[in-house]
Design a protein around this motif. Structure first.
Motif, mmCIF file in Angstrom:
data_model
loop_
_atom_site.group_PDB
_atom_site.id
_atom_site.type_symbol
_atom_site.label_atom_id
_atom_site.label_comp_id
_atom_site.label_asym_id
_atom_site.label_seq_id
_atom_site.Cartn_x
_atom_site.Cartn_y
_atom_site.Cartn_z
ATOM 1 N N PRO A 1 -34.804 23.624 -42.816
ATOM 2 C CA PRO A 1 -35.344 23.113 -41.540
ATOM 3 C C PRO A 1 -34.489 23.500 -40.342
ATOM 4 C CG PRO A 1 -35.383 21.406 -43.228
ATOM 5 C CD PRO A 1 -34.574 22.542 -43.775
ATOM 6 N N VAL A 2 -33.169 23.532 -40.531
ATOM 7 C CA VAL A 2 -32.275 23.907 -39.426
ATOM 8 C C VAL A 2 -32.471 25.371 -39.064
ATOM 9 C CG1 VAL A 2 -29.854 24.182 -38.741
ATOM 10 C CG2 VAL A 2 -30.578 22.137 -39.986
ATOM 11 N N GLU A 3 -32.538 26.230 -40.087
ATOM 12 C CA GLU A 3 -32.765 27.655 -39.818
ATOM 13 C C GLU A 3 -34.100 27.872 -39.112
ATOM 14 O OE1 GLU A 3 -30.278 30.248 -43.097
ATOM 15 O OE2 GLU A 3 -32.407 29.863 -43.467
ATOM 16 N N SER A 4 -35.120 27.149 -39.554
ATOM 17 C CA SER A 4 -36.432 27.305 -38.930
ATOM 18 C C SER A 4 -36.393 26.864 -37.475
ATOM 19 C CB SER A 4 -37.474 26.486 -39.708
ATOM 20 O OG SER A 4 -38.750 26.627 -39.135
ATOM 21 N N ALA A 5 -35.747 25.732 -37.187
ATOM 22 C CA ALA A 5 -35.651 25.252 -35.803
ATOM 23 C C ALA A 5 -34.886 26.244 -34.932
ATOM 24 C CB ALA A 5 -34.972 23.885 -35.774
ATOM 25 N N ALA A 6 -33.781 26.775 -35.462
ATOM 26 C CA ALA A 6 -32.995 27.737 -34.694
ATOM 27 C C ALA A 6 -33.778 29.028 -34.459
ATOM 28 C CB ALA A 6 -31.689 28.039 -35.431
ATOM 29 N N TYR A 7 -34.488 29.478 -35.469
ATOM 30 C CA TYR A 7 -35.257 30.720 -35.347
ATOM 31 C C TYR A 7 -36.323 30.600 -34.257
ATOM 32 C CZ TYR A 7 -38.654 34.351 -36.544
ATOM 33 O OH TYR A 7 -39.534 35.399 -36.477
ATOM 34 N N PHE A 8 -37.118 29.531 -34.327
ATOM 35 C CA PHE A 8 -38.199 29.396 -33.347
ATOM 36 C C PHE A 8 -37.647 29.089 -31.953
ATOM 37 C CE2 PHE A 8 -40.735 28.731 -37.236
ATOM 38 C CZ PHE A 8 -41.723 29.685 -36.991
ATOM 39 N N ALA A 9 -36.473 28.453 -31.878
ATOM 40 C CA ALA A 9 -35.849 28.235 -30.571
ATOM 41 C C ALA A 9 -35.438 29.568 -29.947
ATOM 42 C CB ALA A 9 -34.637 27.316 -30.722
ATOM 43 N N VAL A 10 -34.815 30.435 -30.734
ATOM 44 C CA VAL A 10 -34.441 31.758 -30.228
ATOM 45 C C VAL A 10 -35.689 32.552 -29.857
ATOM 46 C CG1 VAL A 10 -33.357 33.964 -30.833
ATOM 47 C CG2 VAL A 10 -32.276 31.816 -31.502
ATOM 48 N N SER A 11 -36.734 32.448 -30.685
ATOM 49 C CA SER A 11 -37.971 33.165 -30.391
ATOM 50 C C SER A 11 -38.562 32.724 -29.058
ATOM 51 C CB SER A 11 -38.978 32.919 -31.527
ATOM 52 O OG SER A 11 -40.217 33.530 -31.237
ATOM 53 N N GLU A 12 -38.551 31.410 -28.800
ATOM 54 C CA GLU A 12 -39.102 30.894 -27.544
ATOM 55 C C GLU A 12 -38.271 31.351 -26.345
ATOM 56 O OE1 GLU A 12 -41.662 29.113 -25.008
ATOM 57 O OE2 GLU A 12 -41.918 29.298 -27.179
ATOM 58 N N VAL A 13 -36.938 31.354 -26.504
ATOM 59 C CA VAL A 13 -36.074 31.798 -25.403
ATOM 60 C C VAL A 13 -36.315 33.282 -25.099
ATOM 61 C CG1 VAL A 13 -33.684 32.147 -24.665
ATOM 62 C CG2 VAL A 13 -34.317 30.055 -25.861
ATOM 63 N N LEU A 14 -36.452 34.094 -26.150
ATOM 64 C CA LEU A 14 -36.731 35.514 -25.931
ATOM 65 C C LEU A 14 -38.099 35.709 -25.271
ATOM 66 C CD1 LEU A 14 -35.413 37.102 -29.264
ATOM 67 C CD2 LEU A 14 -34.394 37.246 -26.994
ATOM 68 N N THR A 15 -39.074 34.902 -25.665
ATOM 69 C CA THR A 15 -40.391 34.983 -25.024
ATOM 70 C C THR A 15 -40.295 34.639 -23.546
ATOM 71 O OG1 THR A 15 -41.486 34.408 -27.111
ATOM 72 C CG2 THR A 15 -42.746 34.106 -25.086
ATOM 73 N N ASN A 16 -39.537 33.599 -23.229
ATOM 74 C CA ASN A 16 -39.343 33.217 -21.824
ATOM 75 C C ASN A 16 -38.669 34.330 -21.039
ATOM 76 O OD1 ASN A 16 -40.492 30.728 -22.213
ATOM 77 N ND2 ASN A 16 -38.553 29.667 -22.503
ATOM 78 N N ALA A 17 -37.646 34.934 -21.656
ATOM 79 C CA ALA A 17 -36.936 36.017 -20.967
ATOM 80 C C ALA A 17 -37.864 37.195 -20.700
ATOM 81 C CB ALA A 17 -35.730 36.459 -21.805
ATOM 82 N N THR A 18 -38.731 37.479 -21.651
ATOM 83 C CA THR A 18 -39.668 38.594 -21.488
ATOM 84 C C THR A 18 -40.696 38.315 -20.400
ATOM 85 O OG1 THR A 18 -39.396 39.156 -23.831
ATOM 86 C CG2 THR A 18 -41.297 40.083 -22.692
#
Length: 419
Positions: free
Chosen positions: A328-345
């Motif tokens: 669950p921690v890995e999944s939360a971290a992964y989707f958090a990074v994905s969302e931040v990269l989406t925002n940056a894009t």
């Protein structure tokens, strides 16, 4: 560098001593008088204002402790206070809530400490530095009129009665100045450490605040999970399910045409094959959105690198993880990074992104930095609030530094143990 830090500690300590004595004495006196006057009814109106000022004064000292000495003191107050109602009943309810809060009485205890021992500790860095030039001035001849007036002039513990003792006073002052250069910042830190036990939450209050935080984050996670399930249902209904229904109808038509019009049946069969491939692709994308296979098979480090390859920006990834966190921690971290990269894009206008992830002091720390225009905010509705809620379910935190003009740094921290 040492001289600069000692002078800075002296100036800050002098400010804390003067402002601390004045502010603490005034606020403590007003608080005692206001609480005493509650029996007369006047205190019901004044106590919330005075105690609000005491809390603001204590919050200022917490900020100074973190910025000036690196002493982080959490806020102990349970928020929010009862909803403000009009009339006397509302004032009585607010006063009762403030006076029942143990943090209020600990703040008042801190005011007593701050105006006495706290003021002395804060004054020491400046005093030791000031004694050095004062000793030199005394030895230069200033001692003579002072001695004539008083008979004996005391420079700390040195009685100045002649030039020899004046030189001894100068040596004492210079020694204190040198000691101040080395101990000034430590004494300033000691001032804040003295206040920390009274300004920080008690163990009982820390647990209560943690329960409040986890309760709120649990509600957020439940809401997010319900929204995710609705999204999955909608995607299945509008995507793969629709294609499978169309395929079933096509296969029924093919069955009817296979003998009458083999050419048409062949064309419909090719179309059905294409629909099946598209349905399979949509299902794979949907599954990947729920839990990416690369995350399950190869862990967070490789999953983040795979994310970076799919972003239309130049991304540098530095991930050092000696093991794997819980799923669950890995999944939360992964989707958090994905969302931040989406925002940056989408929003930052950046062309370069740096991702740094490592595990230290019992926590997974991830920093995503871009060279965009800045201005990102958790309250701006760019997905950062969702990340904060996602991390809150694991007692994690999100910090955003995004001044106008950039760069933007999003830092995430999740307490966890690597296996």
């Amino acid at each position: 560098m040492r001289v600069r830090s000692a002078l800075l500690a002296g100036v800050r300590g002098l400010w804390l001593a003067v402002f601390g004595i004045v502010g603490s004495v005034v606020l403590f006196t007003l608080a005692v008088v206001s609480i005493s006057f509650m029996l007369l009814g006047i205190g019901v109106l004044t106590t919330p204002v005075v105690l609000g000022a005491v809390r603001a004064f204590a919050d200022l000292r917490r900020v100074q402790a973190a910025e000036w000495a690196g002493v982080r003191i959490p806020t102990p107050y349970r928020r929010p206070l009862p909803a403000r109602r009009g009339g006397v009943a509302g004032q009585v309810e607010l006063c009762s809530a403030l006076l029942k809060d143990k943090a209020t009485w600990r703040d008042l205890q801190w005011l007593l400490v701050d105006m006495t021992l706290g003021a002395v500790l804060a004054l020491l860095p400046a005093a030791m530095l000031l004694y050095a030039p004062w000793g030199v001035v005394v030895a230069s001849g200033v001692w003579k009129p002072l001695v004539r007036t008083d008979g004996t002039f005391w420079f700390l513990f040195v009685p100045v009665t002649g030039q020899d003792t004046a030189y001894l006073a100068a040596a004492t002052g210079l020694t204190l100045g040198v000691v101040g250069l080395f101990t000034g910042p430590a004494l300033l830190r000691a001032h804040f450490l003295l206040a920390e036990p009274l300004l920080r939450p008690t163990r009982e209050r820390e647990l209560a605040l943690r329960v409040d935080h986890l309760t709120e984050s649990r509600h957020d996670v439940v809401d997010d999970s319900a929204a995710a399930l609705r999204r999955i249902e909608r995607d299945l209904h509008d995507g793969a399910q629709a294609r499978l229904v169309a395929m079933g109808m096509s296969l029924g038509t093919i069955e009817a045409l296979v003998e009458k019009d083999p050419a048409q049946a062949k064309r419909l069969l090719a179309a059905a094959r294409a629909d099946s491939a598209e349905a399979l692709t949509e299902l794979r994308d949907l599954v990947r959105g729920i839990h990416p296979p690369v995350l399950a098979e190869r862990g967070l480090a490789d999953a983040v690198r795979a994310l970076a390859l799919r972003v239309p920006l130049s991304v540098e990834v530095d991930v050092e993880l000696p093991g794997r966190a819980a799923e669950p921690v890995e999944s939360a971290a992964y989707f958090a990074v994905s969302e931040v990269l989406t925002n940056a894009t989408k929003h930052s206008g950046a062309d370069r992104v740096w991702i740094d992830a490592h595990h230290a002091e019992g926590a997974l720390r991830i920093a995503v930095t871009d060279n965009g225009r800045g201005g990102a905010s958790v309250a701006a509705g760019t997905g950062l609030l969702g990340i904060e809620r996602r991390l809150g379910a694991f007692d994690g935190i999100l910090a955003v530094s995004s001044p106008a003009g950039g760069p933007t740094m999003v830092t995430m921290e999740i307490p966890c143990v690597l296996a």
